[in-house]
Design an enzyme around this catalytic site. Structure first.
Site, PDB file in Angstrom:
ATOM      1  N   LYS A 264      -2.340 -17.598  -0.223  1.00 29.82           N
ATOM      2  CA  LYS A 264      -1.908 -16.747  -1.322  1.00 29.82           C
ATOM      3  C   LYS A 264      -2.359 -17.337  -2.657  1.00 29.82           C
ATOM      4  O   LYS A 264      -2.555 -18.558  -2.772  1.00 29.82           O
ATOM      5  CB  LYS A 264      -0.378 -16.629  -1.342  1.00 29.82           C
ATOM      6  CG  LYS A 264       0.228 -15.871  -0.179  1.00 29.82           C
ATOM      7  CD  LYS A 264       1.738 -15.852  -0.284  1.00 29.82           C
ATOM      8  CE  LYS A 264       2.367 -15.093   0.874  1.00 29.82           C
ATOM      9  NZ  LYS A 264       2.109 -13.648   0.807  1.00 29.82           N
ATOM     10  N   ARG A 338       4.902 -10.116  11.092  1.00 33.96           N
ATOM     11  CA  ARG A 338       4.836  -9.255  12.283  1.00 33.96           C
ATOM     12  C   ARG A 338       4.527 -10.062  13.541  1.00 33.96           C
ATOM     13  O   ARG A 338       4.885  -9.658  14.647  1.00 33.96           O
ATOM     14  CB  ARG A 338       3.799  -8.155  12.062  1.00 33.96           C
ATOM     15  CG  ARG A 338       2.390  -8.634  11.857  1.00 33.96           C
ATOM     16  CD  ARG A 338       1.486  -7.590  11.212  1.00 33.96           C
ATOM     17  NE  ARG A 338       1.830  -7.396   9.800  1.00 33.96           N
ATOM     18  CZ  ARG A 338       1.241  -6.495   9.012  1.00 33.96           C
ATOM     19  NH1 ARG A 338       0.292  -5.710   9.496  1.00 33.96           N
ATOM     20  NH2 ARG A 338       1.602  -6.381   7.752  1.00 33.96           N
TER      21      ARG A 338
END
Length: 489
Positions: A264, A338
């Site tokens: 990130k 996920r």
């Protein structure tokens, strides 16, 4: 903060010993003959006081009123949203005045929804995080007595539920707000174990060896780049018969998310400590259940780990095998939530649940789609979606149903595995939900994307405790449904 509920007319409220007496006044106010009513009536007539939600007027040393300070506030039509606006304004005023205790009285008969709104808003507006501060500033408001014209059984029940909900929300805030080095997977598991000290609750914590034995290859893949060992937390609340199918809550527990190899950007990366907001909300619900002890069965599953860019971390292009046996091509290591949730969703099958709800700070796309007002809701059954939407409306913890069309899953096709973990940018929140949907085929399922609602940034940076209110209301509604079915037999 301590709350107390009592039956209190305006005439009786005038005799209360308190720092500040707060009177909530709707547009339907009718003045009586007591000193407070007389003051309110005159202030409204002189147009110094408006019943519009959030409008305030101070008064001091009123003859016949024991409190030295009186704070009158409009609540509009006295709906829950109006009360929320009014009480938020009151809380800001009390903070400035450094008020320690107060009596807040509704000038007329009120509803359970308005009462709950007052409790939740006052608690939220005065919450203070202190855990990692060397010289913390304590919560200024310590005691609030809530006065109602008639505290009947319905209102008493709403009050008790609200107090338990506040404790659950604040438990969730506490763990979401803690820095990642004070909320590791191991510490999160210990927090869950403290909840198991209450009756009806048990907790099992699985480590790397147990998770490997279960075949949770997707979950393990995310954790492998971190020095912190993963934890798979299994909480159980049994308030109903063992034969009653449970509701399963699955909370994403990424205690810190660097993005892994798909790193990130540095700005605001500190906020990635909030990436376990789903896990925190599950802990919060169990905190509330430990207080209310409803006749329901609930299971909480929390896959907890960090997502770090170590030399052993997963790489874009790696293929892993999930607990379900499906293989996953990891195209982006920053789509890790996920990957841990899919194994937890497979694990949930063993409980033969009536419904499974996963809660996750899953996608930035949901932030763009809905902003911070509503959480994204995806569901395989209309009845489940409707029940969750109502639960959120009642708790002022709003959500909005999003589609699950099969066409969105086309973006997840892979040449090298059964499924890829990401698709393109368009419809990103839906594509994330469609990935999870593959692993939730054996029960009614819902997914709450709380990426925008679990925390606030900027000067107000901190966890919101959402969606504890929504989830708790939903779980409690299952108790009502169960009782109704029992009577029908």
């Amino acid at each position: 903060m301590n709350f107390k509920l009592q039956t209190l007319s305006l005439a009786a409220a005038a005799k209360s010993s308190t720092d500040t007496l707060i009177v909530l006044i709707s547009k339907h106010f009718k003045a009586g003959k007591d000193p407070l009513s007389d003051l309110i009536g005159k202030a409204i007539k002189a147009k110094d006081l408006s019943a519009e939600a959030g409008k305030l007027l101070n008064a001091y040393a009123l003859p016949g009123v024991k409190a030295a300070k009186i704070l009158m506030v409009g609540i509009g039509e006295a709906r829950a949203a109006d009360v929320k606006t009014a009480v938020a304004a009151v809380a800001a005023h009390l903070k400035t005045a450094k008020t320690a205790n107060a009596v807040m009285v509704f000038s007329e008969a009120t509803t359970a929804e308005a009462l709950q709104s007052a409790v939740l808003t006052l608690a939220d507006s005065t919450y203070v995080y202190t855990s990692t501060k060397s010289n913390p500033v304590a919560r200024h408001l310590k005691q609030v007595d809530l006065g109602l014209v008639g505290a009947n059984a319905t209102l008493q029940h709403a009050f008790a539920t609200s107090i338990a909900m506040v404790q659950g929300i604040e438990f969730a805030k506490e763990w979401a707000n803690r820095p990642a080095n004070h909320a590791t997977p191991t510490l999160l598991a210990k927090a869950a174990q403290t909840l198991a000290k209450a009756s009806h609750i048990s907790c099992e914590v699985l480590g790397p060896k147990e998770v490997a034995k279960l075949g949770m290859g997707s979950f393990m893949a995310v954790a492998q780049g971190s020095a912190e060992p993963l934890r798979f937390i299994v909480l159980k609340y049994q308030g109903a018969a063992k034969t009653e199918a449970p509701t399963v809550l699955v909370g994403k527990g990424i205690t810190f998310d660097t993005g892994g190899i798909s790193l990130k950007p540095a700005p605001e990366m500190d906020e990635m400590k909030f990436d376990m907001g789903g896990a925190a909300s599950v802990l919060g619900v169990f905190k509330s259940l430990s207080i209310l002890k409803p006749a329901v069965n609930v299971v909480g599953l929390i896959p907890a780990c960090e997502n770090m860019p170590d030399g052993t971390a997963i790489k874009p292009g790696d293929v892993v095998t999930s607990m379900s046996g499906q293989t996953i091509e990891i195209l982006n290591t920053d789509a890790e939530g996920r990957l841990i949730l899919c194994d937890a969703l497979t694990y949930a099958e063993r409980f033969k649940p009536k419904a499974v709800i996963d809660i996750a700070t899953l996608t930035g796309a949901c932030v763009i789609a809905l902003g911070a007002v509503r959480s994204g809701l995806f569901a395989t059954e209309d009845a489940l979606a409707d029940a969750l939407q109502k639960a959120g409306d009642d708790a002022m913890d709003l959500c909005w149903r999003m589609p699950l069309d099969d066409e969105y899953a086309e973006a997840l096709k892979s040449n090298f595995a059964d499924v890829a973990n990401v698709g393109g940018r368009p419809g990103g929140a839906i594509i994330g939900a469609k990935f999870l949907h593959r692993f939730a085929q054996k029960y009614p399922w819902a997914h709450l994307d709380i990426a925008a609602t679990a925390w606030k940034g900027g000067a107000a940076k901190g966890a919101t405790g959402r969606p504890v209110g929504l989830l708790l209301n939903y779980v409690l509604s299952q108790e009502t449904t169960g009782k109704t079915k029992a009577r029908a037999k």
